[in-house]
Design a protein around this motif. Structure first.
Motif, PDB file in Angstrom:
ATOM      1  N   PHE A 248       0.831  -1.202   0.000  1.00  0.00           N
ATOM      2  CA  PHE A 248       0.000   0.000   0.000  1.00  0.00           C
ATOM      3  C   PHE A 248       0.870   1.257   0.000  1.00  0.00           C
ATOM      4  N   GLU A 249       1.884   1.262   0.862  1.00  0.00           N
ATOM      5  CA  GLU A 249       2.749   2.427   0.953  1.00  0.00           C
ATOM      6  C   GLU A 249       3.664   2.554  -0.266  1.00  0.00           C
ATOM      7  N   GLU A 250       4.010   1.453  -0.882  1.00  0.00           N
ATOM      8  CA  GLU A 250       4.786   1.535  -2.122  1.00  0.00           C
ATOM      9  C   GLU A 250       3.963   2.183  -3.229  1.00  0.00           C
ATOM     10  N   ASN A 255       6.629   7.039  -8.101  1.00  0.00           N
ATOM     11  CA  ASN A 255       6.702   8.213  -8.979  1.00  0.00           C
ATOM     12  C   ASN A 255       6.713   9.527  -8.197  1.00  0.00           C
ATOM     13  N   GLY A 256       7.588   9.563  -7.188  1.00  0.00           N
ATOM     14  CA  GLY A 256       7.702  10.777  -6.399  1.00  0.00           C
ATOM     15  C   GLY A 256       6.480  11.074  -5.563  1.00  0.00           C
TER      16      GLY A 256
END
Length: 302
Positions: A248-250, A255-256
């Motif tokens: 989820f956090e990835e 992309n910034g």
């Protein structure tokens, strides 16, 4: 002075939730959904709320909307939670927002990183000093994303403004954080890991005692599980939570961090809690990515 801000310091050493700002079909703030989401956080055990944070799309809100978000949050929080209001932009605007927060009953403000192409170290101190000096009864928390800023500058600021009591540190470098905190004064401030759950274990090992969270909007229990593990020094348990939220956090950080807020709102939408709408320069997820977010959220304790 430390004793004066004891309650505020305790509130920072916790899960510092950054609530989303839900929008209605006409693009205005959905006031009912906003209050319902705040109540859901409070009912889930969250005790520190940050209206007008980046997960709340601070930079897309008008001054009137920022006031509305502050007022709604303070009213819903009541005696159940501390409120840390995000302020920023030019100094007069930040001071006006901080004074409004104080008048409405908030006890702290978080000063967003200065948005300016040319930020000198001394100018960073001057900016924060002007804001903190205007609200001496509020706890003040600088939001630091500048890797070049040395800890000595924070100490200089606090020497002038004792109400600077905590730091949201959001430079993605645990070693730099450890050095910065010790140069500024490890025990002098409450250190909040400003990059949320993914960085919380490494930052806690270096001295942080709280962390911010946008994920908490979706699953308060997950964030609380992580901080309980970190408080007890159970890093294997904390890393199990880390593994649970990693994908989820990835998606949020890709992309910034283009979809940082978008992914959170998509998860909330999949649960029927608010619309997925975000304001430019953010953008809704494409259809192909929505199912991935929904599947992750469905696997968490809610």
């Amino acid at each position: 002075m430390t004793a004066m801000f004891e309650a505020q310091r305790a509130a920072l050493a916790d899960v510092v939730a950054i609530p989303v700002t839900p929008f209605a079909e006409d693009g205005a703030i959905d006031r009912d959904a906003h209050r319902a989401l705040l109540r859901r956080l409070l009912d889930g055990g969250i005790r520190t709320l940050t209206p007008n944070g980046n997960t709340g799309e601070f930079y897309t809100l008008t001054p009137q909307e920022r006031r509305l978000v502050t007022e709604s949050t303070v009213e819903e929080a009541g005696e159940r939670a501390a409120v840390l209001v995000g302020v920023g932009h030019d100094v007069p605007t930040a001071v006006d927002s901080a004074r409004h927060a104080s008048e409405r009953g908030a006890t702290m403000v978080m000063v967003h990183q200065p948005v300016h192409p040319y930020v000198s170290q001394g100018g960073w101190v001057d900016y924060h000093r002007a804001i903190a000096s205007a609200v001496p009864d509020l706890g003040v928390v600088p939001y630091i994303r500048n890797a070049q800023l040395p800890g000595a500058r924070l100490a200089e600021l606090a020497d002038a403004c004792p109400n600077v009591i905590g730091v949201k540190y959001a430079v993605p470098d645990a070693a730099r954080f450890a050095a910065f905190a010790r140069d500024a004064g490890l025990e002098r401030f409450v250190w909040v890991a400003g990059l949320a759950e993914p960085y919380a274990p490494s930052y806690f090992s270096a001295g942080a005692t709280g962390f911010t969270s946008g994920l908490v909007n979706v699953a308060p229990a997950v964030s609380l599980n992580m901080i309980e593990a970190l408080r007890s020094g159970d890093y294997p348990a904390a890393m199990k939570v880390w593994e649970q939220i990693r994908r989820f956090e990835e998606l949020r950080g890709a992309n910034g961090s283009a979809d940082n807020v978008t992914v959170v709102k998509e998860a909330l939408s999949s649960l029927g809690l608010c619309r997925r709408d975000v304001r430019p320069p953010s953008r809704e997820l494409p259809e192909s990515a929505r199912a991935k977010v929904a599947a992750i959220a469905a696997g968490w304790p809610l």
